[in-house]
Design an enzyme around this catalytic site. Structure first.
Site, PDB file in Angstrom:
ATOM      1  N   ASP A 230      -0.901  -0.499   2.779  1.00 23.53           N
ATOM      2  CA  ASP A 230       0.464   0.023   2.878  1.00 23.53           C
ATOM      3  C   ASP A 230       1.268  -0.769   3.914  1.00 23.53           C
ATOM      4  O   ASP A 230       1.408  -1.975   3.776  1.00 23.53           O
ATOM      5  CB  ASP A 230       0.393   1.526   3.196  1.00 23.53           C
ATOM      6  N   TYR A 338      10.493   1.749   9.331  1.00 23.80           N
ATOM      7  CA  TYR A 338      11.364   1.673   8.154  1.00 23.80           C
ATOM      8  C   TYR A 338      12.811   1.390   8.536  1.00 23.80           C
ATOM      9  O   TYR A 338      13.557   0.820   7.737  1.00 23.80           O
ATOM     10  CB  TYR A 338      11.286   2.996   7.379  1.00 23.80           C
ATOM     11  N   HIS A 394      -2.789   5.319  -4.672  1.00 27.20           N
ATOM     12  CA  HIS A 394      -2.303   4.585  -3.515  1.00 27.20           C
ATOM     13  C   HIS A 394      -3.323   4.499  -2.387  1.00 27.20           C
ATOM     14  O   HIS A 394      -3.246   3.612  -1.546  1.00 27.20           O
ATOM     15  CB  HIS A 394      -1.030   5.271  -2.999  1.00 27.20           C
TER      16      HIS A 394
END
Length: 417
Positions: A230, A338, A394
């Protein structure tokens, strides 16, 4: 910092004093023919001076004028992108606010805030996973927490986690590889109990890459096997580009390079919808509030969702992730990753060359399967081994550890031999 090292190099050059022209010429001739041998005409005219036309640089104002249209176009493009990003952020905020309020109304006793966990679950103290340590980074002075096992058993294998995770997401790999490697799973900057600066500017890509470099060197190694997932994968790709000598091999699970996902998303709008949470995280304070409402129910759903979550996750293992996020202010650091994503748009595609094993979940809810092919197009031929794991999502390191370990042992076998 990178800037500091550059300044130091320039300072050393400037303080070296004047350079003797004769010694410069001699060293150039030793270096393999930077100076061509004199022609006969030149040899016969050695006593005569030769006028060399003086190089005239283009005036600065002319250069500025020529570059002005390109600079203006880039600024307008970035302004347009950021406008669209914040528009998408408002839409995402509305959707996630509805979800969070629904959780509150369905479970009113949990309240509008997350419950702080006062003590960590026992699984975080499992001695079979390794020893808990702290490392002070040379570049930033930050202290990062890590779990280490198998010291002296072989090369360094460094694990980088994603969001919303921590070192515990590598529990299966720590047990599996400590017999042949020095395995180290780190809590990245911003993830408690590692230091977590509050400012968004403390989470730029350059600073995060410096952290990885300082971890490797601080542990006493000159290179490592970098295993990532990730967000950790996004950083690993960049690190292999800018610090290739520090990475011997890479193992990447479900995480594309930043330039690849940017390029891919422009042509595949479905990927943009899958990344909707990234737009929410551009906003201040609201994402932290929404994720903590109804005792962190959105985070709980992320981990335990029937289709997209981590299968067979026990209540204690769930608490291992929630414990640190439940401490005051501990969601801000991870979300700040982010908040820097769109600062450098557009990114220039880069060639990838580090020998890499790429494992991808067929049913990943965050990233489309087409990204695997897109990543392959940016690789030097013969350097990428990729596998799509049927039925997995994931969370491959936690959901399908046995399959992951089989691929890793085969990929790393020559290093063991």
């Amino acid at each position: 910092m990178k800037g500091g090292s550059i300044c130091a190099s320039r300072a050393s050059l400037s303080s070296a004093g004047p350079v003797d022209s004769d010694s410069t010429v001699e060293s150039q001739n030793k270096g393999g023919g930077l100076l061509a041998p004199a022609s006969p005409a030149q040899s016969s005219d050695q006593g005569r001076s030769v006028d060399v036309p003086e190089r005239k640089d283009m005036p600065e104002f002319v250069v500025t004028a020529l570059l002005a249209p390109s600079r203006l176009s880039l600024k307008l493009l970035r302004a347009l992108v950021m406008s669209l990003v914040y528009l998408a952020a408002l839409v995402a905020a509305f959707v996630y606010s509805c979800i969070a309020l629904t959780h509150v109304m369905c479970h009113p006793r949990r309240g509008c805030c997350g419950r702080q966990r006062l003590s960590p679950p026992e699984c975080l103290r499992d001695p079979t996973l390794g020893e808990h340590c702290f490392l002070t980074l040379r570049s930033s002075g930050l202290r990062l927490h890590y779990v280490s096992a198998g010291h002296g058993n072989g090369p360094l294998m460094l694990f980088l986690h994603g969001f919303p995770e921590n070192w515990f997401s590598w529990r299966y790999q720590l047990r599996e590889f400590q017999s042949h490697f020095h395995v180290v799973a780190v809590d990245m900057r911003g993830y408690s109990p590692s230091d977590a600066p509050k400012e968004v500017d403390c989470y730029t890509i350059d600073l995060l890459l410096d952290d990885i470099k300082d971890i490797i060197l601080g542990l006493g190694y000159s290179k490592c096997i970098l295993v990532s997932h990730d967000w950790g994968a996004s950083l690993a790709w960049e690190f292999s580009i800018y610090y290739p000598s520090l990475v011997e091999r890479m193992v990447v699970t479900n995480g594309p390079p930043m330039s690849v996902i940017q390029e891919y998303s422009i042509h595949h709008i479905g990927q943009i919808f899958r990344s909707n949470y990234m737009f929410l995280f551009q906003l201040p304070w609201l994402p932290e509030k929404l994720l903590s409402m109804s005792d962190f129910q959105i985070l709980k759903d992320t981990f335990t969702h029937r289709k997209n979550g981590i299968p067979r996750l026990t209540p204690s293992e769930l608490e291992a992730f929630l414990y640190h996020f439940s401490q005051p202010g501990c969601l801000t650091g991870p979300i700040n990753y982010y908040r820097n994503v769109f600062r450098n748009f557009p990114l220039e595609p880069k060639k990838l060359s580090t020998p890499t094993l790429l494992l991808w979940g067929e049913k990943d809810f965050a990233f489309q399967q087409g990204l695997v092919e897109a990543i392959g197009r940016h690789f030097v031929p013969g350097r990428l081994e990729s596998h799509i794991l049927p039925g997995s999502g994931h969370w491959i390191p936690q959901s399908h550890p046995q399959e992951m370990h089989q691929y890793m042992w085969a990929f790393l076998q020559d290093l063991l031999d």
